[in-house]
Design an enzyme around this catalytic site. Structure first.
Site, PDB file in Angstrom:
ATOM      1  N   SER A   1     -15.575   3.442   1.179  1.00 66.18           N
ATOM      2  CA  SER A   1     -15.246   2.112   1.539  1.00 66.18           C
ATOM      3  C   SER A   1     -14.233   1.767   2.960  1.00 66.18           C
ATOM      4  O   SER A   1     -14.257   1.184   3.600  1.00 66.18           O
ATOM      5  CB  SER A   1     -14.576   1.355   0.236  1.00 66.18           C
ATOM      6  OG  SER A   1     -14.171  -0.113   0.292  1.00 66.18           O
TER       7      SER A   1
ATOM      8  N   HIS B   1       0.860  -1.109  -0.096  1.00 69.70           N
ATOM      9  CA  HIS B   1       0.003   0.029  -0.168  1.00 69.70           C
ATOM     10  C   HIS B   1       0.956   1.364   0.100  1.00 69.70           C
ATOM     11  O   HIS B   1       0.385   2.396   0.036  1.00 69.70           O
ATOM     12  CB  HIS B   1      -1.014   0.085   1.330  1.00 69.70           C
ATOM     13  CG  HIS B   1      -2.137  -0.868   1.021  1.00 69.70           C
ATOM     14  ND1 HIS B   1      -2.880  -1.103   0.048  1.00 69.70           N
ATOM     15  CD2 HIS B   1      -2.670  -1.651   2.081  1.00 69.70           C
ATOM     16  CE1 HIS B   1      -3.763  -1.820   0.139  1.00 69.70           C
ATOM     17  NE2 HIS B   1      -3.801  -2.378   1.384  1.00 69.70           N
TER      18      HIS B   1
END
Ligand code: PAP
Length: 337
Positions: free
Chosen positions: A180, A149
């Protein structure tokens, strides 16, 4: 299970199958003092430190430092990079299924994705290094599938600039990403509000942020070196997953043959990795992952609807997010498709 070989192609092994738990944990490093001197985000409940311009969980910073210092790629490595909540789980499944299809046809009952969560097939390097278990990577047969990430700017040079590995990046409309992220964070930390997630994305201080820097870093390299970095968006994947899986296979050096096309292999991979299929598998309904925070496996599968933000964000919030991203993308030539 060893890396099998069919028709001359080595196939990846699910990370969990390569990890028998016997690899020793790296002893705590000398990085603790360096971490304590990094700016701490006072507004975040997650204890984020700013390391080289990126907001990272305090507990993960030593791992990122160790990764920078010690990780090197092997020929054939594939790194999936994403900002959180932009389609990581889906892409993990698709890359794994595409790369492994000669050993595991997508309809096979023994397919690893039928017994393992996609996050157990493709490991998150950031977390692996954070818990000091990176030595398992040496045991993982090639081709190794890994994920991060982190933005390109903090990755080890062998990933960010080397030619041994391919990078597949996925991004997503910022409004859906915020929604989300809030739903996901809420499962582990119900005290985190949508407003807080929204604000930290807007001011760039969310985990792995600023988001615009994250996107632009990968996007620029994908333009300059399209054979090394493939840039995808969640929206395009949702619109035409079959076409995107074909592109993915081509990029990974494993294009679908005419015979596979005629047999419907692409559609079978799309079906195997579909949200509806994965979320209903026992492997994804029970269990959790994470060390510092526990995330139930089922929290990775929600609605997968493009434009779901309308059900959660006010118009004002949406406009504000769009304006901030537009401003930060100005002059770059980048627009979200
Ligand atoms: P991560 O970065 O923490 O791994 P990530 O997988 O990127 O999370 O994001 C989860 C989102 O992808 C969820 O979106 P939503 O909250 O808007 O619903 C999740 O539903 C969606 N997702 C997960 N698996 C799939 C899939 N197989 N197909 C399409 N979307 C998926």
């Amino acid at each position: 299970m060893a890396g099998s070989e069919t028709a001359g192609l080595q196939v990846p092994v699910a990370f969990k199958d390569a990890d028998d738990g016997t690899i020793p944990v790296r002893p705590p490093t000398e990085y603790a003092a360096a971490v304590a001197s990094l700016p701490l985000n006072p507004a975040s409940k997650l204890k984020l430190r700013c390391y080289q311009g990126v907001w990272v969980l305090e507990d993960w910073v030593p791992g990122i430092m160790a990764m920078q210092r010690s990780f090197s790629t092997r020929p054939g490595d594939v790194v999936l990079a994403s900002f959180p909540k932009c389609g990581t789980t889906w892409l993990k499944a698709l890359i794994f299924a595409t790369m492994a299809r000669t050993a595991y046809p997508p309809t096979s009952p023994a397919h690893p994705l039928r017994r393992l969560n996609p996050h157990d097939c493709v490991i998150l390097l950031d977390r692996l290094f954070a818990i000091g278990r990176e030595a398992v990577l040496d045991k993982l047969p090639s081709p190794r599938l890994m994920c991060t990430h982190m933005p390109l700017s903090v990755l080890p040079a062998s990933i960010s600039r080397g030619s041994d590995c391919k990078i597949v990046y996925i991004c997503r409309d910022q409004k859906d990403m915020v929604v989300s992220m809030w739903h996901f964070a809420n499962r582990a930390r119900p005290d985190i509000s949508l407003q807080e997630v929204f604000e930290t994305v807007c001011d760039g201080t969310c985990f792995a942020g600023p988001v615009w820097d994250h996107i632009l870093g990968y996007w620029r390299v994908s333009n300059a070196e399209p054979n090394r970095v493939l840039f995808l968006t969640y929206e395009q994947m949702r619109q035409d997953p079959v076409d995107k899986v074909r592109k993915l296979a081509q990029f990974l050096g494993r294009p679908f043959s005419d015979t596979e096309e005629e047999a419907g292999a692409v559609a079978e991979i799309v079906e195997l990795c579909s949200l509806e299929h994965l979320k209903n598998l026992e492997a994804n309904k029970k269990g959790s992952q994470g060390v510092f925070l526990k995330f139930p496996y089922d929290s990775y599968f929600r609605k997968g609807v493009v434009g779901d933000w309308v059900n959660h964000l006010t118009l004002e919030m949406a406009k504000c997010l769009d304006a901030i991203f537009e401003e930060n993308f100005k002059g770059s030539g980048f627009t979200l498709p």
